[in-house]
Design a protein around this motif. Structure first.
Motif, PDB file in Angstrom:
ATOM      1  N   SER A  25      -5.981  31.388   2.147  1.00  0.00           N
ATOM      2  CA  SER A  25      -6.976  30.487   1.575  1.00  0.00           C
ATOM      3  C   SER A  25      -6.444  29.818   0.322  1.00  0.00           C
ATOM      4  N   PHE A  28      -7.500  24.129  -0.788  1.00  0.00           N
ATOM      5  CA  PHE A  28      -7.385  22.673  -0.804  1.00  0.00           C
ATOM      6  C   PHE A  28      -8.767  22.043  -0.615  1.00  0.00           C
ATOM      7  N   SER A  30      -9.448  19.313   1.027  1.00  0.00           N
ATOM      8  CA  SER A  30      -9.620  18.807   2.383  1.00  0.00           C
ATOM      9  C   SER A  30      -8.590  19.445   3.282  1.00  0.00           C
ATOM     10  N   SER A  31      -8.903  19.505   4.580  1.00  0.00           N
ATOM     11  CA  SER A  31      -8.022  20.176   5.515  1.00  0.00           C
ATOM     12  C   SER A  31      -8.301  19.661   6.921  1.00  0.00           C
ATOM     13  N   SER A  33      -9.128  19.960  10.818  1.00  0.00           N
ATOM     14  CA  SER A  33      -9.874  20.920  11.628  1.00  0.00           C
ATOM     15  C   SER A  33      -8.910  21.621  12.560  1.00  0.00           C
ATOM     16  N   SER A  34      -9.314  22.750  13.117  1.00  0.00           N
ATOM     17  CA  SER A  34      -8.444  23.478  14.041  1.00  0.00           C
ATOM     18  C   SER A  34      -8.142  22.636  15.273  1.00  0.00           C
ATOM     19  N   PHE A  37      -5.488  20.083  14.390  1.00  0.00           N
ATOM     20  CA  PHE A  37      -4.188  20.722  14.231  1.00  0.00           C
ATOM     21  C   PHE A  37      -3.592  21.093  15.587  1.00  0.00           C
TER      22      PHE A  37
END
Length: 199
Positions: A25, A28, A30-31, A33-34, A37
């Protein structure tokens, strides 16, 4: 055909492997989504390996596409294993592993290691133990016995760093030749060869 180091290994096999920084963890703002990715990496093929180990409670095996060489001097490789894998608990304790580097002739073994809920050592794929105790499958393109020197938590997986100790190469490929490489791409198995060469 068998390469076995005669000089003392710089990293002792019984050296305790430890966890480094936990990357679960990073915080960040923003990231991806699974799903985003996964979509990226569906189009990124990976070589196929089967990893075996035994920490004293019986052998385990799993198929992985995360194996990568890191350094030739010293000879280091890395791979990752999901915490959901049935092999994860054994690999968390094992001091050594055997990484089998597969080609298209080893497809049945790759499928076996990727199938849940089966006995991967039922004899359908011939195997034995090295004199050092690790389980090794027979007649694969190549295998390398490694000492685990580092483990790092990363999301829902553990990244392993390993020092190569001993290897056997059954089917070599001359430089520049296509060989029969096995790759996993977009949820399917593929064979590289002359037909797939573009340069």
């Amino acid at each position: 055909m068998t390469s076995s180091p005669t000089a003392p290994i710089a990293v002792p096999v019984d050296a305790p492997a430890h966890h480094a920084t936990d990357l679960t963890s990073p915080g960040f703002s923003s990231s991806l989504s699974s799903d985003e990715f996964k979509a990226l990496f569906r189009g990124h093929p990976g070589g196929v390996a089967v990893i075996t180990a035994d920490a004293g409670d019986g052998p385990v095996a799993l198929t992985a596409t995360s194996v990568a060489s890191v350094s030739a001097e010293p000879p280091l490789l890395i791979f990752s294993v999901s915490a959901l894998s049935s092999s994860a608990a054994v690999l968390a304790k094992a001091e050594t592993v055997v990484v089998h580097l597969l080609d298209a002739h080893d497809l049945d073994l790759a499928r076996l290691g990727a199938t849940s809920g089966v006995d991967r050592f039922d004899g359908s794929q011939p195997w034995s133990r090295l004199v050092t105790g690790e389980p090794v499958y027979h007649d694969v393109r190549a295998w390398v016995r490694c000492a685990v020197i580092e483990r790092m938590d990363a999301g829902g997986s553990t990244v392993f760093a390993a020092h190569a100790l001993q290897s056997q190469l059954e089917r070599d490929v001359a430089p520049g030749e296509p060989g029969d490489a096995l790759v996993y791409h977009n949820r399917t198995w593929h064979r590289l060869g002359e037909h797939s060469r573009i340069s």
